[in-house]
Motif scaffolding. Structure first.
Motif, PDB file in Angstrom:
ATOM      1  N   ASN A   1       1.197  -1.301  -0.022  1.00 20.24           N
ATOM      2  CA  ASN A   1      -0.191  -0.024  -0.066  1.00 20.24           C
ATOM      3  C   ASN A   1       0.981   1.506  -0.124  1.00 20.24           C
ATOM      4  O   ASN A   1       0.049   2.114   0.383  1.00 20.24           O
ATOM      5  CB  ASN A   1      -0.872   0.274   1.208  1.00 20.24           C
ATOM      6  CG  ASN A   1      -1.998  -1.074   0.994  1.00 20.24           C
ATOM      7  OD1 ASN A   1      -2.547  -1.620  -0.026  1.00 20.24           O
ATOM      8  ND2 ASN A   1      -2.474  -0.962   2.412  1.00 20.24           N
TER       9      ASN A   1
ATOM     10  N   ALA B   1      -3.761  -1.183   6.029  1.00 19.77           N
ATOM     11  CA  ALA B   1      -5.133  -2.003   5.533  1.00 19.77           C
ATOM     12  C   ALA B   1      -5.339  -3.767   4.439  1.00 19.77           C
ATOM     13  O   ALA B   1      -4.625  -2.998   3.445  1.00 19.77           O
ATOM     14  CB  ALA B   1      -6.076  -1.369   5.551  1.00 19.77           C
ATOM     15  N   ASP B   2      -6.266  -4.190   4.497  1.00 20.67           N
ATOM     16  CA  ASP B   2      -5.994  -4.875   2.939  1.00 20.67           C
ATOM     17  C   ASP B   2      -5.959  -3.966   2.482  1.00 20.67           C
ATOM     18  O   ASP B   2      -7.495  -2.908   2.089  1.00 20.67           O
ATOM     19  CB  ASP B   2      -7.458  -5.793   3.543  1.00 20.67           C
ATOM     20  CG  ASP B   2      -7.767  -6.803   2.175  1.00 20.67           C
ATOM     21  OD1 ASP B   2      -7.308  -8.182   2.536  1.00 20.67           O
ATOM     22  OD2 ASP B   2      -7.968  -6.655   1.549  1.00 20.67           O
TER      23      ASP B   2
ATOM     24  N   ASP C   1      -7.969  -4.024  -0.623  1.00 16.96           N
ATOM     25  CA  ASP C   1      -9.774  -3.941  -0.696  1.00 16.96           C
ATOM     26  C   ASP C   1      -9.683  -2.528  -0.029  1.00 16.96           C
ATOM     27  O   ASP C   1     -11.590  -2.225  -0.531  1.00 16.96           O
ATOM     28  CB  ASP C   1     -10.209  -4.726  -0.991  1.00 16.96           C
ATOM     29  CG  ASP C   1      -9.746  -6.633  -1.562  1.00 16.96           C
ATOM     30  OD1 ASP C   1      -8.951  -5.699  -2.515  1.00 16.96           O
ATOM     31  OD2 ASP C   1     -10.465  -7.337  -1.361  1.00 16.96           O
ATOM     32  N   ARG C   2      -9.532  -1.999   1.006  1.00 19.12           N
ATOM     33  CA  ARG C   2     -10.113  -1.035   1.900  1.00 19.12           C
ATOM     34  C   ARG C   2      -9.652   0.211   2.247  1.00 19.12           C
ATOM     35  O   ARG C   2      -9.757   0.444   2.703  1.00 19.12           O
ATOM     36  CB  ARG C   2      -9.856  -2.275   3.194  1.00 19.12           C
ATOM     37  CG  ARG C   2     -10.904  -3.226   3.099  1.00 19.12           C
ATOM     38  CD  ARG C   2     -10.793  -3.506   5.207  1.00 19.12           C
ATOM     39  NE  ARG C   2     -11.433  -2.310   5.806  1.00 19.12           N
ATOM     40  CZ  ARG C   2     -11.627  -2.272   7.203  1.00 19.12           C
ATOM     41  NH1 ARG C   2     -10.305  -2.796   7.494  1.00 19.12           N
ATOM     42  NH2 ARG C   2     -12.131  -0.847   7.818  1.00 19.12           N
TER      43      ARG C   2
END
Ligand code: GLC
Length: 557
Positions: A410, A416-417, A419-420
């Motif tokens: 990221n 965070a994941d 996707d989030r």
């Protein structure tokens, strides 16, 4: 007392940095940046040389226009933090000599705002007249739509209200009626509130729309809206003498000048130079600065204590609305030929590096221009490291991707994941693996270190911010040359727009015997001849800033 030697008129030589809290740094792992995150990364900004942090809207919002749709002008969106955390951030910034300003978005509210909810529910609501209603939309309801891909009219019928309401932007953003004295007072209260909390001013959203009272039925009887802007500025000055208003006024030069107010500059403190920005792109596309020169010749001088806000990129589409159709097409062809890169038929949803083919020489030249041209430079987060866009994101969000701190997951923005994340990171050449703060801090030739150097030199040269500038004549088609003079100081800046070496001979009036031109961005010197002419060589896409040094001068070289 000399104004340049105090910080009273601090905006005149500020370095403004715009960021969205949501995409800057996430400390609680929810995929969304937060106020604590900005605080934790404040030293990145201090080290860069930022003197004014502009926070994009952090107010409570249903987030249908990236926070420009607000449900409480006095609030902080709990997903981003609290008032306490905002005050901590302001304190940390102040400790580093940095002021904080925020977006003031009072042309409209969200349709979820309690005022609008109340207004639409009943004609007796005390908020009914805070918005602009009509039984029938006016005949020109489809003129001047800002988001033509999404909206077909400026007027929307509201079932509950039984009337149409005005919305200059999305239909979920009903316009406030600033012709209503209660609304005007409320806007002052909002300003007073944030000044008391520590802000040093505002970037005022959509100023011409805010002042436009044409939708109000009794518009003809209303006082001049510029009186209102003058009142607002006077109110602000009474509450906080050092506060400023930086206005979004994308109009032709002759019309923008009015927004600075009269000779003393009693309305907006700064206006963004949208025209200069558009002409810069046209000039870059043509490898010929002629259009930029032309726009500077046309650009009115701001009042002495006011300033233009100059920029290369902002958070919106790169608007080319003030170019002719042919000129716009030229810029599209050069920098955004695919339809997916364009927006609303008038702009580009790209950042600068991909447009310039990631050519570091050209990028360095473009930012050197930004810091040496007259005006206060405004950066958009990520520009300092040359971030690219993500065309897979929707609309203007292409340029609103998370800040890229490291090469790790990221981009170090969040744990965070993926996707989030608040917004998806770019892939490929502009992914965090290739573009990030950590790597560039360690690379002396990086864009980041170039930006730091430009900012240091810009801050050291009162000529650039306070001086009078003169465009210099010469016979190289690809070179832009200007000088800025302030008291006994002179800085000359030369920029080569072409991929070929260039040579210019510049007549430097006022030079005398023993005068030298000393490079400020690299190691170099050029002699000024007795005839007052200095000969300068430039690399392909090269740039140089030189200070004229006379024997016994007080300036640092
Ligand atoms: C301004 C902002 C833009 C926003 C619009 C509506 O133009 O820059 O991002 O969508 O106002 O508030």
């Amino acid at each position: 007392m000399r104004l340049t030697e105090t910080a009273d008129v601090w905006w005149k030589n500020a370095v403004v940095y715009c960021l969205d809290v949501e995409t800057f740094f996430d400390t609680d792992g929810d995929g969304r940046g937060d106020l604590r995150g900005v605080s934790q990364r404040i030293d990145h900004l201090a080290e860069l040389g930022v003197t004014c942090l502009w926070l994009m809207p952090f107010y409570p919002t249903p987030d249908r226009d990236d926070g420009y749709d607000i449900t409480d002008f006095y609030g902080v969106d709990p997903r981003l933090g609290s008032h306490g955390e905002l005050v901590e951030l302001i304190t940390l910034a102040q400790d580093r000599g940095m002021r904080v300003i925020a977006d003031l978005v009072v042309n409209h509210t969200s349709d979820q705002h309690p005022w609008f909810q109340s207004a639409r529910a009943s004609r007796q609501s005390p908020y009914r007249d805070w918005y602009v209603w009509r039984d029938e939309p006016p005949p020109d309801a489809d003129k001047g739509i800002v988001f033509p891909d999404q909206e077909k009219s400026l007027w929307e019928y509201d079932e509950q209200a039984g009337q149409y309401y005005l919305h200059r932007f999305y239909k979920h953003q009903p316009d406030l009626d600033i012709a209503n004295p209660e609304v005007r007072e409320e806007i002052q209260r909002v300003i007073g509130f944030w000044l008391q909390l520590g802000l040093s001013g505002f970037r005022v959203d959509a100023v011409p729309f805010l002042l436009d009272t044409a939708g109000a039925l009794d518009a003809a009887d209303l006082p001049d809206p510029h009186d209102y802007l003058r009142d607002l500025r006077a109110f602000m000055a009474r509450r906080h003498g050092g506060a400023m208003l930086l206005g979004e006024v994308n109009l032709p030069y002759k019309d923008v000048r009015r927004f600075f107010g009269d000779e003393d500059g009693d309305e907006l403190t700064m206006c963004f130079d949208f025209i200069g920005m558009q002409k810069l792109y046209l000039s870059l596309a043509r490898s010929d600065p002629a259009e930029l020169v032309k726009s500077l010749r046309e650009r009115p001088d701001p009042p002495e204590e006011a300033q233009w806000g100059t920029f290369v990129r902002n958070h919106d589409e790169l608007t080319l609305d003030k170019l002719t159709d042919e000129e716009r097409q030229e810029v599209f062809d050069a920098f955004g030929p695919e339809e997916s890169m364009q927006l609303y038929g008038r702009g580009l949803r790209r950042r600068l590096p991909p447009m310039l083919g990631n050519d570091l020489r050209r990028l360095k030249m473009a930012y050197s221009l930004l810091f040496s041209l007259p005006g206060t430079p405004v950066l958009f987060y990520g520009e300092e490291i040359g971030m690219g866009e993500n065309l897979a994101a929707e609309g203007r969000n292409a340029v609103r991707t998370p800040m890229q701190w490291t090469a790790t997951a990221n981009g170090g923005f969040s744990i965070a994941d993926p996707d989030r994340l608040a917004a998806p990171l770019p892939e490929g050449d502009y992914s965090p693996e290739h573009v990030n703060v950590a790597a560039q801090r360690r690379d002396p030739d990086s864009l980041l270190n170039w930006m730091k150097l430009l900012i240091q030199r810009y801050r050291e040269c009162p000529e650039l911010s306070w001086g009078r500038y003169t465009l210099l004549e010469h016979d190289s088609r690809s070179v832009f040359a200007h000088r800025s003079d302030y008291e006994d100081g002179t800085v000359i800046a030369v920029h080569n727009f072409a991929d070929e070496p260039a040579h210019v001979a510049l007549a430097v009036a006022g030079a005398g015997v023993g005068v030298q031109a000393v490079d400020l961005l690299s190691d170099g010197t050029a002699d000024v001849g007795e005839d007052g002419v200095v000969e300068l060589d430039l690399d392909p896409y090269g740039c140089r800033w030189l200070r004229l040094i006379r024997p016994g001068d007080r300036y640092i070289v």
